[in-house]
Design a protein around this motif. Sequence first.
Motif, PDB file in Angstrom:
ATOM      1  N   GLY A 234      37.386  46.285  43.697  1.00  0.00           N
ATOM      2  CA  GLY A 234      37.480  46.309  42.163  1.00  0.00           C
ATOM      3  C   GLY A 234      38.837  45.306  41.970  1.00  0.00           C
ATOM      4  N   TYR A 235      39.506  45.839  41.170  1.00  0.00           N
ATOM      5  CA  TYR A 235      40.785  44.908  40.864  1.00  0.00           C
ATOM      6  C   TYR A 235      41.698  44.985  41.887  1.00  0.00           C
ATOM      7  CZ  TYR A 235      39.309  44.650  36.076  1.00  0.00           C
ATOM      8  OH  TYR A 235      38.246  44.354  34.955  1.00  0.00           O
ATOM      9  N   ALA A 236      41.831  45.742  42.916  1.00  0.00           N
ATOM     10  CA  ALA A 236      42.396  45.851  44.197  1.00  0.00           C
ATOM     11  C   ALA A 236      42.138  44.630  45.124  1.00  0.00           C
ATOM     12  CB  ALA A 236      42.653  47.219  44.693  1.00  0.00           C
ATOM     13  N   HIS A 237      40.915  44.255  44.996  1.00  0.00           N
ATOM     14  CA  HIS A 237      40.463  43.257  45.980  1.00  0.00           C
ATOM     15  C   HIS A 237      40.787  41.947  45.468  1.00  0.00           C
ATOM     16  CE1 HIS A 237      36.940  40.585  47.115  1.00  0.00           C
ATOM     17  NE2 HIS A 237      37.401  41.087  48.175  1.00  0.00           N
ATOM     18  N   ARG A 238      41.570  41.439  46.532  1.00  0.00           N
ATOM     19  CA  ARG A 238      41.945  39.782  46.516  1.00  0.00           C
ATOM     20  C   ARG A 238      41.409  39.062  47.845  1.00  0.00           C
ATOM     21  NH1 ARG A 238      48.075  39.080  44.716  1.00  0.00           N
ATOM     22  NH2 ARG A 238      47.032  36.857  44.798  1.00  0.00           N
TER      23      ARG A 238
END
Length: 324
Positions: A234-238
């Motif tokens: 999700g948004y923690a994935h970079r």
Amino acid sequence: MDVIYADPYGRERGYLRYAEGDFTIGESNSFELRIPGGLPVAEGWYLMIEGTELGGRVDGLDVDTTADYVTAVGRTWHGLLESCLVKPPAGQTHLVESGDCNEVIGRLLDRLGLGERMVADARRSGIAVSGWRFSREGERMGAYAQLRAMLRSVGAKLSVRYDAALRKAVLSAVEAGRYVDGGMDGDRTGVVISTRRPVNHLHCMGEGEGAERVTLDLYADADGRVSRRQALFGYAHREEAYDNPGATLDELEEYGTRHLAEAQAPLRSCSLAEPDPYGRYDVDDIVGGTSTAHGVSVVARVAAKIATVDGESITYETRTETEV
């Protein structure tokens, strides 16, 4: 504090009555010193301070004809090392070394043709490596980076000191300092701690073309540990791409893992809030701290050291890996 100046053959010609400027170690590995005009110092000469790592070869001069000084610029001993690439023997993919680290350093200096002005400490260091493979990754092939990587793998650091009797810089392996084992606490010591969410997915691309190209996905978890298994979504994935066109799958995993592990530095980073006036820390020493009030702690490696020479005094600035 006396700065020695020596001719291209290493023969000491005297001491400077005035010197002002910086030696930078670990980052640019260069120096820039304002010295009196009228001296014979020129390209190929050497400037150094006895018993210290501060010194190197003059690569050129900046001259202002209206001033009574010239500015000597050049590479430190560390920069001279970094200017030489560690290449494998003919017919082999890597240079592989084993043995006492001082002996390995000596063989490497001979291999690189640096023995005229540098020498390994004749004593055994008591620190050894076994089957160490020097990197073939282009940006890491400089001898200074290679020696640091080798020594870090066994908890050591590179020590350099100029020996006037030998007229050479003496290189040796010594145990890296650890300034975290005594309960160093950010509530009592000047440490600045930062936390960030860095890149945690590296899409690695190696040799081959088009659909035949070798690819590999590597992931870091919330604690910065690298593996092939995704842990953050999700948004923690970079995500970022890592392109190394000549790498095999094994090399891609080796180099990609290292790149992603290094990218985790902002996860927990620190800097020294207080100055290091006496140069207590060396490059590759371990520093860190804890803030009990905020429940955060960090360990970092010293990556750069800047020594400022001002007449009779020397002051130091120390930077960690996340600051350079």
